[in-house]
Design an enzyme around this catalytic site. Structure first.
Site, PDB file in Angstrom:
ATOM      1  N   GLY A   1       0.829  -1.189   0.000  1.00  0.00           N
ATOM      2  CA  GLY A   1       0.000   0.000   0.000  1.00  0.00           C
ATOM      3  C   GLY A   1       0.866   1.242   0.000  1.00  0.00           C
ATOM      4  O   GLY A   1       2.010   1.233   0.464  1.00  0.00           O
ATOM      5  N   GLY A  26       3.600   7.450   3.748  1.00  0.00           N
ATOM      6  CA  GLY A  26       4.637   6.442   3.611  1.00  0.00           C
ATOM      7  C   GLY A  26       4.090   5.200   2.951  1.00  0.00           C
ATOM      8  O   GLY A  26       2.885   5.084   2.730  1.00  0.00           O
ATOM      9  N   VAL A  79       3.537   1.037   2.787  1.00  0.00           N
ATOM     10  CA  VAL A  79       3.385  -0.080   3.710  1.00  0.00           C
ATOM     11  C   VAL A  79       3.887  -1.344   3.033  1.00  0.00           C
ATOM     12  O   VAL A  79       3.561  -1.617   1.873  1.00  0.00           O
ATOM     13  CB  VAL A  79       1.914  -0.246   4.122  1.00  0.00           C
ATOM     14  CG1 VAL A  79       1.769  -1.388   5.107  1.00  0.00           C
ATOM     15  CG2 VAL A  79       1.398   1.041   4.721  1.00  0.00           C
ATOM     16  N   LYS A 115       5.309   0.096   8.099  1.00  0.00           N
ATOM     17  CA  LYS A 115       5.105   1.382   7.438  1.00  0.00           C
ATOM     18  C   LYS A 115       6.416   2.142   7.440  1.00  0.00           C
ATOM     19  O   LYS A 115       6.935   2.506   8.495  1.00  0.00           O
ATOM     20  CB  LYS A 115       4.041   2.179   8.171  1.00  0.00           C
ATOM     21  CG  LYS A 115       3.764   3.503   7.508  1.00  0.00           C
ATOM     22  CD  LYS A 115       2.395   3.981   7.861  1.00  0.00           C
ATOM     23  CE  LYS A 115       1.878   4.918   6.795  1.00  0.00           C
ATOM     24  NZ  LYS A 115       0.453   5.101   6.883  1.00  0.00           N
ATOM     25  N   ASP A 174      -6.797  11.697  10.290  1.00  0.00           N
ATOM     26  CA  ASP A 174      -6.706  11.276   8.889  1.00  0.00           C
ATOM     27  C   ASP A 174      -7.555  10.035   8.632  1.00  0.00           C
ATOM     28  O   ASP A 174      -7.100   9.067   8.047  1.00  0.00           O
ATOM     29  CB  ASP A 174      -5.242  11.007   8.515  1.00  0.00           C
ATOM     30  CG  ASP A 174      -5.068  10.755   7.022  1.00  0.00           C
ATOM     31  OD1 ASP A 174      -5.994  11.111   6.245  1.00  0.00           O
ATOM     32  OD2 ASP A 174      -4.031  10.197   6.629  1.00  0.00           O
TER      33      ASP A 174
END
Ligand SMILES: *[C@@H]1O[C@H](CO)[C@@H](O)[C@H](O)[C@H]1NC(C)=O
Ligand SMILES: *[C@@H]1O[C@H](CO)[C@@H](O)[C@H](O)[C@H]1NC(C)=O
Ligand SMILES: *[C@@H]1O[C@H](CO)[C@@H](O)[C@H](O)[C@H]1NC(C)=O
Ligand SMILES: *[C@@H]1O[C@H](CO)[C@@H](O)[C@H](O)[C@H]1NC(C)=O
Ligand SMILES: *[C@@H]1O[C@H](CO)[C@@H](O)[C@H](O)[C@H]1NC(C)=O
Ligand SMILES: *[C@@H]1O[C@H](CO)[C@@H](O)[C@H](O)[C@H]1NC(C)=O
Length: 921
Positions: free
Chosen positions: A632, A637, A639, A653, A754
Site C-alpha cells: 500500500g 509512507g 506499507v 510502514k 486522517d
C-alpha cells in the site's frame, strides 16, 4: 382431543386394513360383477412389491365397499370422462414396483394418457399395449423395462408423445413406428437399442423431437430422415452411426457427438439461422469451418472438437451474441485467434486447444467479463501474454495456455482472477520470476508452470494458496529455498519441483513426504524426509539466509552510520515466543529433529536483546523495502508486508521523509507518545507493535491484515459484491467504536486526523481496524511543524480550510464521508458538496431515491438491515454538517449505531434523500 384420536383411528382402520387384508381376498374374487377398470387396477396393484411396507403407495386404491360397480375415478392418478370411463392414468414417481404384464390393457379402451415415469417397473413392455387404441401420450421413462419395443406399438395411431427413455430396452426400433404419423415427440435415449434407424421413420411427418442418444444404434441414417421437415431437435449422440449427416435438415438443436459420421457439414446448415445448439464433437467430419458454417445469431453452444475440420476462425463473431460455449479443439484449425472473438459477449467457455493456431493471444480476450474457461493449449501461439487492464472483473476459473511458444513473463494481473481454479502455462518459454500475486489466488487448485524458463526464488505467497492440490514447477530455473509458508499447503496432493536449482529443506507435509523421488530430482541441494532425499543437517531449518549475500553488502554500507533505535513492545516478543511454541506444538508430531525447535527459541532470544536484529530481519524480509513487498502507498509512507523468519507477518510502514538525521532526532522526542499508542488495545484499532528510527530507514511495525484497506476493497467489483450490507454496517460500527474509544475513553483524548477508507483495514471477517491512529501528525512529509494537519483530500472537514484547529469533530466529519463511501460503494465526491447547500436542495433530494444511490453492485437491503442502512445514512449526514458544533460526538454515533431498535422503514425502495434529512430520532 379424544374424539380427534378416535377419528384418526377410524381413518387408519378404513385406510389400511382393507388394502392389506380385505381386498386381495374379497374384491378380486368378485370381479364378474364389478367395474372392469376398478378390478383391473386392484388386480395389478395386488402384484406390486413393496420396498417399504409401512408406507405402501396408492392408499386411495380401494374398492367402494357399498358399490362394486363404482369406477375408480377418485383414486390417485386416475381421471375419468363424464361417463365414468378412465381416460388418464398418471402414476409418475409414485414408487410402484412391479410388471406391466399384470396390467390388463383391454380394460382401458378409451385411455388417452398413460404416464408411469420414474417408478421401478420391470419386465417387458407387453404387446397387448396395442389395446390402448386411443392412446395419445405414453411415458414409461425411467423404469427398468427390458426387451424390445413391441412391434404392435405401430397400431397406436393416435400416439403423439412416446417417451421410453432411461430403461434397458433392447432390440431394434420396430419399422411399424412409421405408422405413428401423429407422433411429435419420440424419446428413446438411454437404452440399449441396436440396429439401424428404419427407413419408415421418414413417415413421421409431424415429428418435432427425436432423441436416440446413448444406445447401440449404428449404420447410416436413412435418407428418408430428410423428409422430417417439422423436426426441430435431433439428438443422436453416442451411438455408432456412420456415413453422412442428414443433408437436408435445418434444426434448432442438433447433437450427434461420439459417432463415426464422416463427410462434410450439410449445405443446409450454412443458412440455418435458427440453430441454437450444435454438438458434432468426436466424429470424422471434415471441411473448411470458415466456409461451411454461417452466421447463427441464436447459437448458444457449439462443439466441433475432435474432427478433421480445417480453416480459420473467421466467423462473424460479433453476430454470435448468445454464444456461451465455443469448443473447436483437436482439429486442424489454423490462423490467428481473431480479436473479434471478444465481441461474442456471452462467451463463458472457449476451447481451441490442440489446433494449429498461431499469433498472439488477443488482449481483448482478457477483458471478457463472462469468460470462465479459456483453453488454448497445444497450439503455436507466440508472443507475450499481455494484459492491458487489471482483470479486475475476471471470472476465469480455468486458464490453460500450455504447450505453446509463449514468451515474456507470467503477468502479475493473473493474481486478480480470484475465481481461478486451474492455471496451466507449462511447456512454453515464459521467463522471469514467479509473480507473487499468484498467491492471491485463493481458489486455485491446480497450478502447472512446468517446463518454462522461470528464474528467481519461489515467492512465499505461493504457500498461501490454501486450496492448492497439485503444484508443478518442474523444469525451470528456480533457486533458493522452498518458502516456509509451504508448511500451510495442507490440501496439496501432488507436487513436482524437479529440474530446478532449489536447495534446503522440503516442507514437512504429507504431499512432500510422500512424493516420489522424481518430484525433487535434479535440484541443487534439497533435503528432508522423503524418498531419495538426504536428511537435513541440523542448522538447515534456519530460514533467514535466503538473501544473505545481498544483506552482507547492504549492512556493510549502512553499518558505519548505524544509529538504530528500535523499540518493539514486550507484547510482540511474548507473542512471538508463544506463537513459536504453538507452531511447534502443532507440528511436533511430524517434526522429528528437535534441533529445529531449539533454534527458533534462540532466534527469539536474540531479538529481545538486540534490536539491531529486528531491524535487520525487517530489512531482509522486505528485501530492503523492495517494491514487490509493497502492499500500500499513502501520503505518509509506503506499507510493506514483512514476513519474519518466525513466520509472523507484519505490516511495516516506512516513513518517507526522514532522510536527514535531524528529523530522526525530532521523532525521538515522540517516543513517549508512540509508547502510549502501543498501549492501546481495542479490537477496532490496528495494533502498533513497535517502531524503529534509523538514519537510513525508519518505520512503524503494525498488525497485518490480509484483506487490505476498505478503499481498495470497494474499488474491486468482485470483492465489493461479496461485501454485503451486514458486513458493511459492521464496518461502520467498528470504525465508530474505534473513534469513540479514542475520543472519549482515552486520557488524554486522541484525535486521528486522517480517517479515510485507505487506513481502515479489514480482516477476514470484515471486522474494521483503524490504522495510523495518532501517527498522522508524525508522518506528514516535509513538515517541520507538527501541529499542521495531515489529512486526506476528500475526507477533511471544511473548517480546516481556514483554521488549523484540529479537534475530534474533524474525525466525525471524516467518519461521515467514510460511512457514505461504504454505503454508496465509492467516495461520495460531489454528493457531499450537494449536501452542504442542502436547505436549497431539499426539494431535489425529495426526488432522489436512496435505493438509486446506494451501491448498485448489491441488491437493495431488506427488512431490519434496510432500517440500519437508513439509520447509518442519516447519521452520516449529521456528521457531515458544515458546522462542527452541530455534528454529533462519536460517542453518540457509536451508541446510536449499536441500538438494535431503528426507526421502522416502510419500504427501503421508496425512501428519498429528503426523507433522511427530516427523519427524527
Ligand atoms: C354403483 O355405481 C354405478 C356406476 O357409477 C352406478 O351406475 C350405480 O347406480 C351405483 N349403484 C349404487 C347402488 O349406488
Ligand atoms: C404398421 O406398419 C407395419 C410395418 O410398416 C405394417 O406392416 C402394418 O400394416 C402397419 N399397420 C398397423 C395397423 O400395424
Ligand atoms: C419423402 O417424402 C415424399 C413425400 O412427402 C416421398 O415422395 C419421398 O419418397 C420421400 N422420400 C424418401 C427418401 O423417403
Ligand atoms: C443461403 O442463402 C443465400 C442468400 O439467402 C443464398 O444465396 C444461398 O444460395 C443459400 N445457400 C444455401 C446452401 O442454401
Ligand atoms: C438470446 O437469448 C436471449 C435470452 O435467452 C433471448 O431473449 C434472445 O432472443 C436471444 N437472441 C437471439 C438472437 O436469439
Ligand atoms: C510436471 O510437469 C512435467 C513437465 O511438464 C511432467 O513431465 C510431470 O509429469 C509433471 N508432474 C506431475 C506430478 O504431474
Amino acid at each position: 382431543m379424544v374424539s380427534f384420536f378416535k377419528e384418526s383411528l377410524l381413518i387408519l382402520l378404513v385406510g389400511f386394513f382393507p388394502i392389506f387384508f380385505i381386498i386381495p381376498s374379497a374384491a378380486l374374487n368378485s370381479n364378474e360383477t364389478g367395474n372392469g377398470a376398478t378390478i383391473s387396477l386392484l388386480k395389478w396393484k395386488s402384484t406390486f412389491q413393496y420396498t417399504n411396507p409401512s408406507s405402501p403407495p396408492l392408499l386411495s386404491w380401494k374398492p367402494d365397499s357399498k358399490n362394486s360397480s363404482a369406477p375408480p375415478c377418485k383414486w390417485q392418478g386416475i381421471k375419468c370422462n363424464q361417463h365414468g370411463t378412465v381416460v388418464d392414468i398418471n402414476l409418475r414417481s409414485v414408487g410402484i414396483k412391479g410388471k406391466l404384464s399384470n396390467f390388463d390393457f383391454s380394460s382401458f379402451p378409451h385411455l388417452l394418457g398413460l404416464d408411469l415415469k420414474n417408478n421401478s417397473l420391470y419386465g417387458t413392455i407387453p404387446s397387448s399395449i396395442s389395446n390402448l387404441s386411443e392412446l395419445s401420450f405414453l411415458s414409461l421413462s425411467k423404469n427398468q423395462f427390458h426387451g424390445p419395443i413391441p412391434n404392435s406399438i405401430g397400431s397406436l395411431r393416435n400416439l403423439s408423445v412416446v417417451l421410453l427413455y432411461a430403461n434397458y430396452l433392447s432390440g431394434t426400433i420396430p419399422p411399424s413406428i412409421g405408422n405413428l404419423t401423429r407422433l411429435t415427440y419420440l424419446r428413446l435415449h438411454y437404452n440399449e437399442i441396436s440396429g439401424s434407424v428404419p427407413a419408415e421413420i421418414g413417415k413421421l411427418s409431424s415429428l418435432v423431437l427425436l432423441t436416440l442418444f446413448q444406445n447401440n444404434l449404428g449404420g447410416q441414417l436413412p435418407l428418408e430422415m430428410n423428409n422430417l421437415t417439422q423436426m426441430k431437435r435431433l439428438f443422436i449422440g453416442e451411438n455408432n452411426f456412420k456415413g453422412h449427416l442428414p443433408q437436408q435438415l435445418c434444426l434448432e438443436k442438433f447433437t450427434a457427438p461420439s459417432n463415426r459420421f464422416s463427410g462434410t457439414i450439410p449445405k443446409t446448415m450454412k443458412n440455418c439461422t435458427k440453430l441454437m445448439r450444435l454438438r458434432l464433437e468426436k466424429n470424422r467430419l471434415t471441411g473448411n469451418i470458415s466456409e461451411d458454417f454461417g452466421v447463427y445469431p441464436k447459437l448458444e453452444y457449439v462443439d466441433l472438437s475432435h474432427n478433421d475440420f480445417y480453416g480459420e476462425l473467421s466467423w462473424e463473431w460479433a453476430r454470435f451474441q448468445n454464444l456461451t460455449k465455443l469448443s473447436i479443439s483437436n482439429t486442424r484449425v489454423s490462423g490467428r485467434i481473431p480479436i473479434e472473438l471478444a465481441q461474442a459477449r456471452q462467451l463463458q467457455e472457449i476451447d481451441l486447444s490442440s489446433n494449429h493456431i498461431v499469433g498472439v493471444i488477443p488482449k481483448e480476450l482478457w477483458d471478457m467479463a463472462s469468460l470462465r474457461v479459456l483453453v488454448l493449449d497445444s497450439n503455436k501461439l507466440s508472443g507475450n501474454i499481455s494484459i492491458d487492464n487489471g482483470m479486475l472483473y475476471s471470472n476465469l476459473e480455468k486458464l490453460d495456455l500450455a504447450a505453446n511458444d509463449l514468451t515474456g513473463s507470467i503477468p502479475s494481473q493473473l493474481g486478480n482472477c480470484l475465481r481461478l481454479r486451474d492455471l496451466n502455462t507449462s511447456h512454453n518459454k515464459l521467463a522471469g520470476g514467479l509473480p507473487l500475486e499468484i498467491g492471491n489466488l485463493q481458489s486455485l487448485e491446480n497450478l502447472d508452470l512446468s517446463r518454462n524458463l522461470l528464474v528467481g526464488e519461489i515467492p512465499p505467497q505461493i504457500g498461501e494458496m490454501l486450496r492448492l492440490e497439485t503444484l508443478n514447477l518442474s523444469h525451470n530455473e528456480l533457486h533458493g529455498r522452498i518458502p516456509s509458508t509451504f508448511d500451510g499447503l495442507l490440501s496439496l496432493t501432488y507436487v513436482d519441483l524437479s529440474y530446478n536449482q532449489l536447495e534446503g529443506p522440503i516442507p514437512n507435509t504429507k504431499a512432500f513426504r510422500e512424493a516420489p523421488e522424481e518430484a525433487f530430482a535434479n535440484n541443487k541441494d534439497l533435503c528432508g524426509n522423503a524418498t531419495g532425499l538426504k536428511i537435513c543437517p541440523p542448522e538447515s531449518r534456519k530460514k533467514i539466509d535466503g538473501k544473505k549475500h545481498n544483506m552482507v553488502l547492504i549492512l556493510s554500507i549502512i553499518t558505519p552510520c548505524l544509529s538504530v533505535l528500535c523499540v518493539l513492545v514486550a507484547t510482540l516478543i511474548v507473542f512471538s515466543i508463544r506463537r513459536g511454541r504453538k507452531r511447534q506444538a502443532g507440528t511436533e508430531g511430524n517434526r522429528e529433529n528437535e534441533s529445529g525447535k531449539e533454534e527458533e527459541e534462540t532466534l527469539f532470544a536474540i531479538w529481545s536483546y538486540d534490536n539491531k536484529m529486528l531491524y535487520e530481519n525487517i530489512i531482509e524480509s522486505t528485501d530492503n523495502f523492495d517494491s514487490k513487498f509493497c502492499v500500500g502507498e499513502g501520503a505518509t509512507g509506503s506499507v510493506y508486508k514483512a514476513e519474519l523468519p518466525t513466520g509472523q507477518v507484519f505490516a511495516v510502514k516506512k516513513l518517507r521523509s526522514l532522510q536527514d538525521s535531524e528529523a530522526a532526532t525530532d521523532l525521538r522526542s515522540f517516543t513517549a507518545e508512540i509508547r502510549a499508542l502501543e498501549e492501546i488495545k481495542h479490537r477496532n484499532i490496528v495494533k502498533l507493535y513497535g517502531y524503529c528510527f534509523h538514519t537510513r530507514h525508519s518505520f512503524l511495525v503494525y498488525e497485518f491484515f490480509e484483506r487490505g484497506s476498505l478503499g481498495a476493497l470497494l474499488r474491486n467489483d468482485q470483492q465489493a459484491r461479496e461485501f454485503g450490507w451486514i458486513e458493511r454496517l459492521n464496518v461502520i460500527k467498528g470504525v465508530s467504536n474505534a473513534l469513540s474509544y479514542m475520543h472519549h475513553d482515552c486520557s488524554p483524548p486522541m484525535v486521528h486526523r486522517d480517517i479515510s477508507s485507505k487506513n481502515i483495514l479489514l480482516d477476514s471477517e470484515y471486522e474494521a481496524h483503524v490504522s495510523d491512529f495518532g501517527t498522522a501528525r508524525l508522518l506528514k512529509p516535509n513538515s517541520s511543524n507538527w501541529t499542521s494537519f495531515a489529512g486526506t483530500f476528500g475526507y477533511t472537514a471544511p473548517e480546516l480550510a481556514y483554521t488549523m484547529e484540529v479537534n475530534e469533530k474533524c474525525d466525525v466529519y471524516s467518519f461521515g464521508v467514510v460511512t457514505l463511501e461504504v454505503i454508496l460503494g465509492s467516495h461520495p465526491g460531489g454528493f457531499i458538496s450537494c449536501l452542504s447547500s442542502r436547505s436549497a436542495t431539499t426539494s431535489t433530494a425529495d426526488h432522489i431515491l436512496l435505493k438509486d444511490v446506494v451501491d448498485q453492485r448489491l441488491f437493495p437491503p431488506t427488512s431490519q438491515v434496510a432500517e440500519q442502512v437508513v439509520s447509518a445514512m442519516k447519521l452520516a449526514f449529521e456528521c457531515l454538517s458544515s458546522s462542527p458544533q452541530s455534528r454529533p460526538s462519536m460517542n453518540q454515533v457509536s451508541k446510536q449505531l449499536s441500538t438494535q431498535k431503528q426507526p421502522p422503514v416502510e419500504s427501503f425502495l421508496s425512501v428519498t434523500l429528503g426523507h433522511l434529512f427530516n427523519l427524527e430520532c
